[in-house]
Structures are given as C-alpha cells and as structure tokens.
Write a protein that holds these residues in place. Structure first.
Motif, mmCIF file in Angstrom:
data_model
loop_
_atom_site.group_PDB
_atom_site.id
_atom_site.type_symbol
_atom_site.label_atom_id
_atom_site.label_comp_id
_atom_site.label_asym_id
_atom_site.label_seq_id
_atom_site.Cartn_x
_atom_site.Cartn_y
_atom_site.Cartn_z
ATOM 1 N N PRO A 217 4.182 -5.870 17.585
ATOM 2 C CA PRO A 217 4.345 -6.257 16.176
ATOM 3 C C PRO A 217 5.120 -5.193 15.417
ATOM 4 O O PRO A 217 5.023 -3.996 15.712
ATOM 5 C CB PRO A 217 2.895 -6.354 15.678
ATOM 6 C CG PRO A 217 2.085 -6.620 16.901
ATOM 7 C CD PRO A 217 2.773 -5.862 18.002
ATOM 8 N N PRO A 218 5.904 -5.585 14.427
ATOM 9 C CA PRO A 218 6.748 -4.623 13.713
ATOM 10 C C PRO A 218 5.949 -3.717 12.794
ATOM 11 O O PRO A 218 4.852 -4.060 12.366
ATOM 12 C CB PRO A 218 7.686 -5.523 12.906
ATOM 13 C CG PRO A 218 6.872 -6.757 12.648
ATOM 14 C CD PRO A 218 6.056 -6.955 13.895
ATOM 15 N N SER A 219 6.520 -2.566 12.506
ATOM 16 C CA SER A 219 5.940 -1.691 11.497
ATOM 17 C C SER A 219 6.160 -2.309 10.124
ATOM 18 O O SER A 219 7.283 -2.691 9.775
ATOM 19 C CB SER A 219 6.603 -0.311 11.556
ATOM 20 O OG SER A 219 6.263 0.450 10.406
ATOM 21 N N LEU A 220 5.107 -2.397 9.345
ATOM 22 C CA LEU A 220 5.224 -2.964 8.008
ATOM 23 C C LEU A 220 5.709 -1.934 6.987
ATOM 24 O O LEU A 220 5.882 -2.256 5.820
ATOM 25 C CB LEU A 220 3.890 -3.574 7.577
ATOM 26 C CG LEU A 220 3.424 -4.748 8.437
ATOM 27 C CD1 LEU A 220 2.128 -5.334 7.901
ATOM 28 C CD2 LEU A 220 4.487 -5.824 8.520
ATOM 29 N N LEU A 221 5.930 -0.706 7.444
ATOM 30 C CA LEU A 221 6.620 0.274 6.602
ATOM 31 C C LEU A 221 8.101 -0.068 6.495
ATOM 32 O O LEU A 221 8.735 0.167 5.469
ATOM 33 C CB LEU A 221 6.464 1.678 7.189
ATOM 34 C CG LEU A 221 5.109 2.358 7.015
ATOM 35 C CD1 LEU A 221 5.019 3.570 7.920
ATOM 36 C CD2 LEU A 221 4.910 2.748 5.557
ATOM 37 N N ASN A 222 8.647 -0.629 7.574
ATOM 38 C CA ASN A 222 10.063 -0.993 7.600
ATOM 39 C C ASN A 222 10.232 -2.257 8.435
ATOM 40 O O ASN A 222 10.753 -2.211 9.557
ATOM 41 C CB ASN A 222 10.896 0.150 8.187
ATOM 42 C CG ASN A 222 12.380 -0.106 8.077
ATOM 43 O OD1 ASN A 222 12.840 -0.851 7.208
ATOM 44 N ND2 ASN A 222 13.144 0.487 8.981
ATOM 45 N N PRO A 223 9.783 -3.401 7.920
ATOM 46 C CA PRO A 223 9.846 -4.642 8.699
ATOM 47 C C PRO A 223 11.282 -5.075 8.955
ATOM 48 O O PRO A 223 12.199 -4.715 8.203
ATOM 49 C CB PRO A 223 9.114 -5.645 7.802
ATOM 50 C CG PRO A 223 9.206 -5.094 6.423
ATOM 51 C CD PRO A 223 9.212 -3.609 6.583
ATOM 52 N N PHE B 118 0.848 -1.191 0.000
ATOM 53 C CA PHE B 118 0.000 0.000 0.000
ATOM 54 C C PHE B 118 0.880 1.236 0.000
ATOM 55 O O PHE B 118 1.808 1.356 0.819
ATOM 56 C CB PHE B 118 -0.910 0.031 1.229
ATOM 57 C CG PHE B 118 -1.883 -1.110 1.299
ATOM 58 C CD1 PHE B 118 -2.832 -1.304 0.311
ATOM 59 C CD2 PHE B 118 -1.858 -1.998 2.371
ATOM 60 C CE1 PHE B 118 -3.733 -2.352 0.378
ATOM 61 C CE2 PHE B 118 -2.748 -3.045 2.449
ATOM 62 C CZ PHE B 118 -3.694 -3.223 1.448
ATOM 63 N N SER B 119 0.586 2.147 -0.892
ATOM 64 C CA SER B 119 1.319 3.412 -0.950
ATOM 65 C C SER B 119 0.678 4.405 0.017
ATOM 66 O O SER B 119 -0.526 4.661 -0.055
ATOM 67 C CB SER B 119 1.297 3.980 -2.373
ATOM 68 O OG SER B 119 1.906 3.080 -3.278
ATOM 69 N N THR B 120 1.469 4.945 0.949
ATOM 70 C CA THR B 120 0.976 5.924 1.917
ATOM 71 C C THR B 120 1.908 7.128 1.922
ATOM 72 O O THR B 120 2.987 7.115 1.316
ATOM 73 C CB THR B 120 0.916 5.331 3.336
ATOM 74 O OG1 THR B 120 2.260 5.140 3.827
ATOM 75 C CG2 THR B 120 0.188 3.992 3.339
ATOM 76 N N GLU B 121 1.508 8.182 2.633
ATOM 77 C CA GLU B 121 2.349 9.370 2.738
ATOM 78 C C GLU B 121 3.662 9.079 3.458
ATOM 79 O O GLU B 121 4.667 9.745 3.238
ATOM 80 C CB GLU B 121 1.584 10.476 3.480
ATOM 81 C CG GLU B 121 0.383 11.014 2.702
ATOM 82 C CD GLU B 121 -0.333 12.117 3.453
ATOM 83 O OE1 GLU B 121 0.070 12.380 4.616
ATOM 84 O OE2 GLU B 121 -1.283 12.703 2.903
#
Length: 354
Positions: free
Chosen positions: A292-298, A30-33
């Motif tokens: 749980p880890p951030s899925l922006l930077n797993p 998913f593309s996010t800001e």
C-alpha cells in the motif's frame, strides 16, 4: 478542529434522500514530523437505518480513521478535517465537544478492535457498561447496574449477575468482545460502528458474534458500519459494500454486486488473494503485488496504478495522471471501460475464483 481547503474532485456522491448517516467529501489530514498524512481523501457514502454498510480494504486504507472521525475521536490539535458528516440531520464536523459527548454512547457507539485495550483494567466490566447508561439516561447506580446485568445476559454471557463484578482480564477473548458489544448497545444507539470485531477470535466465536450483531440489529433497528479486511465475513454480514484504498472509495454497491461482479482491479486482487473451500490445496493464492502507498506522498492519478496490471489497456498514461471518479450508485473508480472490466473479469479473474 482545523478545516481544509479541498483542491481535488472527489467524484459524485451517492444517491438517496435524507439518509440516517451521510458522509460527503470527507478529508482527514494528520500533521506529523515527517509531513502531512492524507488519511481520508474525498470520501462519500450513505447509510440507512436498519442496514449494514461493510467497509473493506488493507490496513492503512482509511477505514478506521473515517469512523473515528464520525465519532469525533481525533485530536483536534493535530487533525485537519473537511467535508460533511450528518447524523440524523445533525452536522457533526465542527460540533462542540459537549454535543459529541452527548451523542457518543447514546445515539452512536463503537465496538473497538481490541477489547482488552479498550476496556479499562481498573474497573469491573459491569461498571464500564453501567457508566455510559447512567450518564446518558440519568438513572441511579442500582438501575445502571441492573442494565449492565441485562446487557450481559443479552449478549450471551453466562451467569451475568456474577460476571458483572469481574474484571476484563477474568473474561476470555470472546467474552470481552461480547462485553464490548454490551457496552456499545447499553443505550440502544441508532448507529453502531464495529471495527474488526472478530479479527482475533476463533471461527466458532466469530460466527457467534456475527449472529449476535444481526439479532441485536433486528431488535434495535440500528444502522451498522462493519469494518473488516475479511471479505468472507462481510459477505454474510453487510447489505452494502464500500471498498477503500489509500483513503479513497474505489468501488461500491450492494454486497452481492461487488462480490459476484467486482469492477475494480483492487477488488479483484482482494478476492483473488482469499483462500476458498473446495479449492486445490496445492494451488498458490494470487497476492496483490507491491505494498500500500505511503499516505504522506500518495501516487498521482489513480492511487492503485503502481500495483495495477492493466494501465496499458487504458493507455495514454491516464492512470498515472488522472484521478478516476467514482460514479453514483453502483460503480468503480477506474479508467477501464465497462466492457474492458467485464472482459478482464470473465477471462482472467473469474477462473481464479472458481
């Protein structure tokens, strides 16, 4: 819908020939800001007709995203998808929206987690059940209305001829969930996805909903994907179990194999954090440390390694640098050897479980 170029190995795919639902090397971004969210990261599984696949994991592990992808419900402008999703021989990734609309509600359907938000407050329950049946089967309004009454009766709604004209706010929580099931099953779908269908219900209604799904599966022969974080529920509902963490499958097998002899430290953590009947009420549960880890930077390597208590037993820093593969069939994506898994489970984990 944007496709991805896959750069990481996802491990071996499940065995079996021509399953009813086959997911292979599924990636969803998913593309996010803030950046790109790696919601599903190389997931593979199979599901046969008449069987139930349980998918468990903490919030944010990719369970719902995976199954919304199966139904083609993501916004194509902000979603990148790669891999294969084959339903009864038909490829769904890249299929036209008109094709997906024909399949949704007809060949595949979903019971959403919160029926109060999934059902429209502006239309009667009966109309919302009848609409997909009329669209897919091309029947008259009267026939669709009779089907709605029939389905409400089938899911155990009292006085269905009267309640079919009620609005969702006039139903209790358990009745709204039954109405959602009736709407999902109106066209006898071959694939039913149940996303946390009993989370907000009391235990009595929860048991009734689970029994209802089992009865309806036996009647219609549907394949069911049952998403939950509750291992107690899944133990009575599923045939096979997939444990997800950070968008990946970390363990799979039959529900009996995974719950009796879990192999992955994350599965050990899920089981250890569950209360049990007959256990000492003064004994504290054992939570999984961290978040749980951030899925922006797993995390690199094994995504569970920052929360895992056993990297030292693996040695060489492999847990932080090398992604463990999920083997075919029964197995776990973990660098611990099979002997280490057995030893740790028997000596440290099993005593906690009683």
């Amino acid at each position: 819908m944007t496709t991805l170029t896959k750069t990481e190995g996802a491990g071996s795919a499940p065995t079996g020939s021509d399953p009813f639902l086959s997911v292979r090397d599924l990636y969803v971004r998913f593309s996010t800001e803030d950046g790109t969210v790696k919601a599903v990261d190389g997931l593979s599984f199979d599901l046969e007709r008449g069987r139930t696949l349980g998918i468990v994991g903490e919030s944010g592990s990719g369970k719902s995203v995976t199954n919304l992808t199966v139904l083609g419900l993501h916004n194509p402008k902000t979603t990148q998808i790669a891999g294969e999703i084959v339903l009864d021989g038909q490829e769904l990734i890249g299929a036209r929206e008109r094709t997906l609309e024909t399949l949704r509600g007809n060949k595949m359907a979903m019971i959403f987690q919160d029926p109060l938000t999934a059902l429209s407050p502006y239309y009667t329950v009966g109309r919302q059940i009848a609409e997909p049946y009329r669209k897919h089967r091309g029947v008259s309004r009267r026939e669709a209305h009779l089907r709605a009454v029939e389905m409400l009766a089938k899911v155990g709604i009292p006085q269905p001829k009267l309640r079919v004209n009620d609005y969702p706010h006039q139903f209790s929580g358990g009745m709204r969930q039954r109405a959602m099931i009736a709407m999902a099953l109106a066209c006898d779908p071959d694939l039913l996805i149940a996303d946390e269908p009993t989370t907000a219900l009391d235990v009595t209604v929860q048991a009734q909903i689970l029994d209802l799904l089992k009865d309806l599966q036996q009647e219609f022969g549907s394949a069911i994907v049952f998403i939950t974080h509750d291992l107690g529920v899944i133990s009575t509902m599923a045939d096979d179990l997939l444990v997800m963490y950070a968008g990946r499958a970390v363990e799979r097998g039959s529900v009996g194999e995974v719950l009796r002899s879990p192999q992955h430290p994350y599965t050990w953590g899920l089981l250890s954090s569950m209360p049990r009947l007959g256990s000492d009420v003064d004994k504290a549960l054992t939570p999984i440390p961290g978040s749980p880890p951030s899925l922006l930077n797993p995390p690199s390597g094994c995504p569970f390694h920052p929360r895992c208590a056993f990297p030292e037993q693996v040695g060489g820093g492999r847990c932080a640098t090398e992604r463990p593969a999920l083997p075919e069939g029964r197995g776990a994506a973990c660098h611990l050897t099979a002997e280490q898994q057995r030893t740790v489970f028997i000596d440290q984990i099993k005593p906690r479980l009683g």
